[in-house]
Design a protein around this motif. Structure first.
Motif, PDB file in Angstrom:
ATOM      1  N   THR A   2       0.818  -1.226   0.000  1.00  0.00           N
ATOM      2  CA  THR A   2       0.000   0.000   0.000  1.00  0.00           C
ATOM      3  C   THR A   2       0.844   1.265   0.000  1.00  0.00           C
ATOM      4  OG1 THR A   2      -0.137   0.076   2.427  1.00  0.00           O
ATOM      5  CG2 THR A   2      -1.846  -1.186   1.254  1.00  0.00           C
ATOM      6  N   ASP A   3       2.091   1.161   0.525  1.00  0.00           N
ATOM      7  CA  ASP A   3       2.957   2.332   0.640  1.00  0.00           C
ATOM      8  C   ASP A   3       4.407   1.913   0.427  1.00  0.00           C
ATOM      9  OD1 ASP A   3       1.117   4.594   2.086  1.00  0.00           O
ATOM     10  OD2 ASP A   3       0.651   2.598   2.879  1.00  0.00           O
TER      11      ASP A   3
ATOM     12  N   THR B 129      11.478   0.696  -7.311  1.00  0.00           N
ATOM     13  CA  THR B 129      10.156   1.331  -7.223  1.00  0.00           C
ATOM     14  C   THR B 129       9.523   1.504  -8.603  1.00  0.00           C
ATOM     15  OG1 THR B 129      10.952   2.533  -5.278  1.00  0.00           O
ATOM     16  CG2 THR B 129       8.919   3.330  -6.281  1.00  0.00           C
TER      17      THR B 129
ATOM     18  N   PRO C 149       5.093   2.374 -12.232  1.00  0.00           N
ATOM     19  CA  PRO C 149       5.366   1.943 -10.862  1.00  0.00           C
ATOM     20  C   PRO C 149       5.383   0.423 -10.758  1.00  0.00           C
ATOM     21  CG  PRO C 149       3.727   3.700 -10.889  1.00  0.00           C
ATOM     22  CD  PRO C 149       3.910   3.266 -12.306  1.00  0.00           C
TER      23      PRO C 149
ATOM     24  N   LYS D 296       1.796  -1.193  -8.120  1.00  0.00           N
ATOM     25  CA  LYS D 296       0.734  -0.430  -8.778  1.00  0.00           C
ATOM     26  C   LYS D 296      -0.303   0.124  -7.818  1.00  0.00           C
ATOM     27  CE  LYS D 296      -2.156  -4.436 -10.002  1.00  0.00           C
ATOM     28  NZ  LYS D 296      -2.737  -5.198 -11.131  1.00  0.00           N
ATOM     29  N   ASN D 297      -0.410  -0.432  -6.624  1.00  0.00           N
ATOM     30  CA  ASN D 297      -1.421   0.021  -5.669  1.00  0.00           C
ATOM     31  C   ASN D 297      -0.842   0.849  -4.532  1.00  0.00           C
ATOM     32  OD1 ASN D 297      -3.569  -1.424  -7.001  1.00  0.00           O
ATOM     33  ND2 ASN D 297      -2.706  -3.303  -6.144  1.00  0.00           N
TER      34      ASN D 297
ATOM     35  N   ARG E 115       1.146   4.106  -2.618  1.00  0.00           N
ATOM     36  CA  ARG E 115       1.578   5.488  -2.552  1.00  0.00           C
ATOM     37  C   ARG E 115       3.096   5.499  -2.357  1.00  0.00           C
ATOM     38  NH1 ARG E 115      -2.951   6.509   1.903  1.00  0.00           N
ATOM     39  NH2 ARG E 115      -2.347   4.318   2.141  1.00  0.00           N
TER      40      ARG E 115
ATOM     41  N   TRP F  53       6.462   7.524  -1.089  1.00  0.00           N
ATOM     42  CA  TRP F  53       6.761   8.559  -0.114  1.00  0.00           C
ATOM     43  C   TRP F  53       8.210   9.018  -0.178  1.00  0.00           C
ATOM     44  CZ3 TRP F  53       2.808  10.715   2.431  1.00  0.00           C
ATOM     45  CH2 TRP F  53       1.610   9.986   2.534  1.00  0.00           C
TER      46      TRP F  53
ATOM     47  N   SER G 294       3.457   9.246 -12.247  1.00  0.00           N
ATOM     48  CA  SER G 294       2.445   8.248 -11.871  1.00  0.00           C
ATOM     49  C   SER G 294       1.271   8.851 -11.117  1.00  0.00           C
ATOM     50  CB  SER G 294       3.094   7.163 -10.994  1.00  0.00           C
ATOM     51  OG  SER G 294       3.343   7.654  -9.683  1.00  0.00           O
TER      52      SER G 294
ATOM     53  N   ASN H  68       1.261   9.081  -7.969  1.00  0.00           N
ATOM     54  CA  ASN H  68       1.225   8.415  -6.664  1.00  0.00           C
ATOM     55  C   ASN H  68       2.265   8.953  -5.690  1.00  0.00           C
ATOM     56  OD1 ASN H  68      -0.789   6.661  -7.537  1.00  0.00           O
ATOM     57  ND2 ASN H  68       0.680   5.169  -8.325  1.00  0.00           N
TER      58      ASN H  68
ATOM     59  N   HIS I  63       3.985  11.215  -2.938  1.00  0.00           N
ATOM     60  CA  HIS I  63       3.576  12.042  -1.804  1.00  0.00           C
ATOM     61  C   HIS I  63       4.808  12.429  -1.004  1.00  0.00           C
ATOM     62  CE1 HIS I  63      -0.744  10.967  -2.298  1.00  0.00           C
ATOM     63  NE2 HIS I  63      -0.228   9.833  -2.738  1.00  0.00           N
TER      64      HIS I  63
END
Length: 287
Positions: A96-97, A111, A123, A126-127, A129, A131, A162, A164, A166
């Motif tokens: 998830t991260d 990554t 990415p 694919k799912n 985020r 950081w 992407s 995604n 953050h």
């Protein structure tokens, strides 16, 4: 919360570059070199399962670079990120991260991957985020000449494209008690590269610190043992002293990303300064 050590692969780097001004006659006692002066290195990542979140800290080199590129790093061993995830019952699509301590290729290359027809990049999780922090990101996308070879555009720019990507942190902040609700604290360190992030994780009544490049191997504990790769070695000296003193006093468990032969270490105070206390496998401490 459950933690899993993820072995993304082994490689080699020049021992002289890894120890800077320290003579080979000294550093080879802890990190023996081969006939090419190369020493064993790991890309040891960490997976955090916390409720519905599955957080991966760093991703290794990945596999999208050329054969010529990888020939410089003498890949060895059987480890891979996918096999290591599979060992614990996970797939990269479950992540998830992805938290990147910094954006040098050996920490974030995994990554991003080629797309199916090798016409571009996408990415690898694919799912997830992705950081980083805004100050390090700016440092990486406008690299200085010294680090340019470590900040690869094919690793970094597709993260932003992407949608995604953050950022965490606050300018001027040295330590975050919790990083973007990821469940762990982060120390910012500027000696190796600008705003490298060092995760501090409270786990089973112990403090586990993911050392990234603040302490690459157990052989780097003495203060002057600073990598030639560090952009600000004098700052590294100060950061190491402050951190190692605290780690010895408070009995931190140090998770070594790059030490191919030592997973976790503790430290002790001696007349010569902070030195190695004990070495452990992950299972010896947490299983």
């Amino acid at each position: 919360m459950t933690l899993y050590p993820i072995e993304a692969g082994n490689f080699k780097l020049d021992g002289g570059a890894m120890f800077g001004v320290v003579p080979k006659s000294i550093w080879q006692k802890t990190n023996p070199a081969d006939s090419n002066n190369m020493i064993d290195m790991a890309a040891r990542c960490l997976l955090i399962e916390d409720g519905e979140r599955l957080i991966l800290i760093d991703t290794g080199m990945g596999n999208k670079q050329s054969e010529k590129f990888f020939s410089y790093y003498y890949l060895w061993g059987e480890h891979s990120l996918d096999n290591s995830l599979k060992k614990f019952g996970f797939h990269r699509d479950d992540i998830t991260d992805v938290f990147m301590t910094h954006l040098h290729f050996d920490h974030c290359g995994g990554t991003i991957q080629w797309n199916k027809d090798h016409s571009g990049y996408e990415p690898a999780f694919k799912n997830a985020r992705l950081w980083s922090n805004d100050e390090h990101w700016e440092w990486a996308v406008h690299p200085n000449a010294r680090e340019k070879a470590s900040f690869l555009k094919e690793n970094i720019l597709p993260m932003e494209e992407s949608g995604n990507l953050h950022f965490i942190g606050k300018k001027g902040k040295k330590y975050l008690d919790e990083a973007a609700d990821l469940g762990f604290g982060v120390l910012f360190a500027d000696g190796h590269t600008d705003k490298q992030m060092i995760p501090h994780i409270e786990y089973k009544n112990k403090k586990l610190v993911f050392m990234a490049d603040l302490l690459p191997t157990a052989g780097h504990i003495p203060l002057p043992y600073v990598m030639g790769y560090d952009t600000r070695p004098l700052i590294t000296l100060d950061e190491k002293k402050e951190f190692l003193d605290k780690a010895a006093d408070e009995n931190y468990y140090l998770f070594l990303e790059h030490d191919a032969h030592n997973e976790i270490i503790t430290l002790k105070n001696t007349e010569k300064g902070v030195r190695l206390d004990q070495t452990y496998t992950f299972n010896e401490i947490f299983n």
